[in-house]
Scaffold this motif. Structure first.
Motif, PDB file in Angstrom:
ATOM      1  N   GLN A 123      83.557  16.301  39.402  1.00 56.06           N
ATOM      2  CA  GLN A 123      84.055  16.533  38.048  1.00 56.06           C
ATOM      3  C   GLN A 123      83.936  15.276  37.193  1.00 56.06           C
ATOM      4  OE1 GLN A 123      85.708  17.319  40.846  1.00 56.06           O
ATOM      5  NE2 GLN A 123      86.253  19.478  40.758  1.00 56.06           N
ATOM      6  N   ASP A 124      84.243  14.114  37.785  1.00 53.79           N
ATOM      7  CA  ASP A 124      84.142  12.863  37.038  1.00 53.79           C
ATOM      8  C   ASP A 124      82.700  12.572  36.645  1.00 53.79           C
ATOM      9  OD1 ASP A 124      86.864  12.416  37.156  1.00 53.79           O
ATOM     10  OD2 ASP A 124      86.736  10.987  38.817  1.00 53.79           O
ATOM     11  N   LYS A 171      81.536  14.942  33.818  1.00 53.18           N
ATOM     12  CA  LYS A 171      82.076  14.507  32.522  1.00 53.18           C
ATOM     13  C   LYS A 171      81.351  13.260  32.041  1.00 53.18           C
ATOM     14  CE  LYS A 171      86.336  13.188  30.137  1.00 53.18           C
ATOM     15  NZ  LYS A 171      85.592  12.399  29.206  1.00 53.18           N
ATOM     16  N   HIS A 172      81.114  12.312  32.934  1.00 55.58           N
ATOM     17  CA  HIS A 172      80.417  11.071  32.615  1.00 55.58           C
ATOM     18  C   HIS A 172      79.023  11.382  32.038  1.00 55.58           C
ATOM     19  CE1 HIS A 172      79.551   6.769  33.182  1.00 55.58           C
ATOM     20  NE2 HIS A 172      78.395   7.117  33.705  1.00 55.58           N
ATOM     21  N   ARG A 201      77.973  14.293  30.682  1.00 57.00           N
ATOM     22  CA  ARG A 201      78.100  14.991  29.389  1.00 57.00           C
ATOM     23  C   ARG A 201      78.445  14.007  28.276  1.00 57.00           C
ATOM     24  NH1 ARG A 201      80.743  18.802  32.588  1.00 57.00           N
ATOM     25  NH2 ARG A 201      82.746  18.044  31.834  1.00 57.00           N
ATOM     26  N   ASP A 202      79.315  13.029  28.573  1.00 61.54           N
ATOM     27  CA  ASP A 202      79.693  12.017  27.579  1.00 61.54           C
ATOM     28  C   ASP A 202      78.490  11.176  27.162  1.00 61.54           C
ATOM     29  OD1 ASP A 202      82.301  12.900  27.701  1.00 61.54           O
ATOM     30  OD2 ASP A 202      83.023  11.216  28.930  1.00 61.54           O
ATOM     31  N   HIS A 234      80.345  20.390  37.962  1.00 58.25           N
ATOM     32  CA  HIS A 234      79.978  19.692  39.192  1.00 58.25           C
ATOM     33  C   HIS A 234      79.069  20.501  40.107  1.00 58.25           C
ATOM     34  CE1 HIS A 234      83.376  22.080  40.590  1.00 58.25           C
ATOM     35  NE2 HIS A 234      82.955  21.863  41.820  1.00 58.25           N
TER      36      HIS A 234
END
Length: 71
Positions: free
Chosen positions: A19-20, A23-24, A26-27, A36
């Motif tokens: 998940q991290d 997000k990383h 996508r950012d 994920h």
């Protein structure tokens, strides 16, 4: 035929959660990464690994389950 890696596979290699990492990514503008479990082609895997290493992240040693199954 090669199997596609998933975001969580790469995350595990770099000591992150799936998940991290999703997000990383996508950012940083990778809008095709929905979560994920997203399957990645070989080119995208290389892109992600290059980006992570350029940011100073290194792969962690991951012990495989095959060692535990044998012993």
């Amino acid at each position: 035929m090669s199997t596609k890696k998933r975001v969580y596979d790469i995350a595990k290699e770099y000591g992150m959660t799936g998940q991290d990492l999703a997000k990383h990514l996508r950012d940083r503008g990778m809008t095709q990464i929905k979560g994920h479990m997203a399957a990645l082609d070989d080119f995208l895997v290389l892109q992600i690994e290059g980006m992570l290493e350029a940011e100073g992240r290194t792969r962690v040693q991951v012990r495989g389950n095959e060692e535990a199954a044998e012993g």
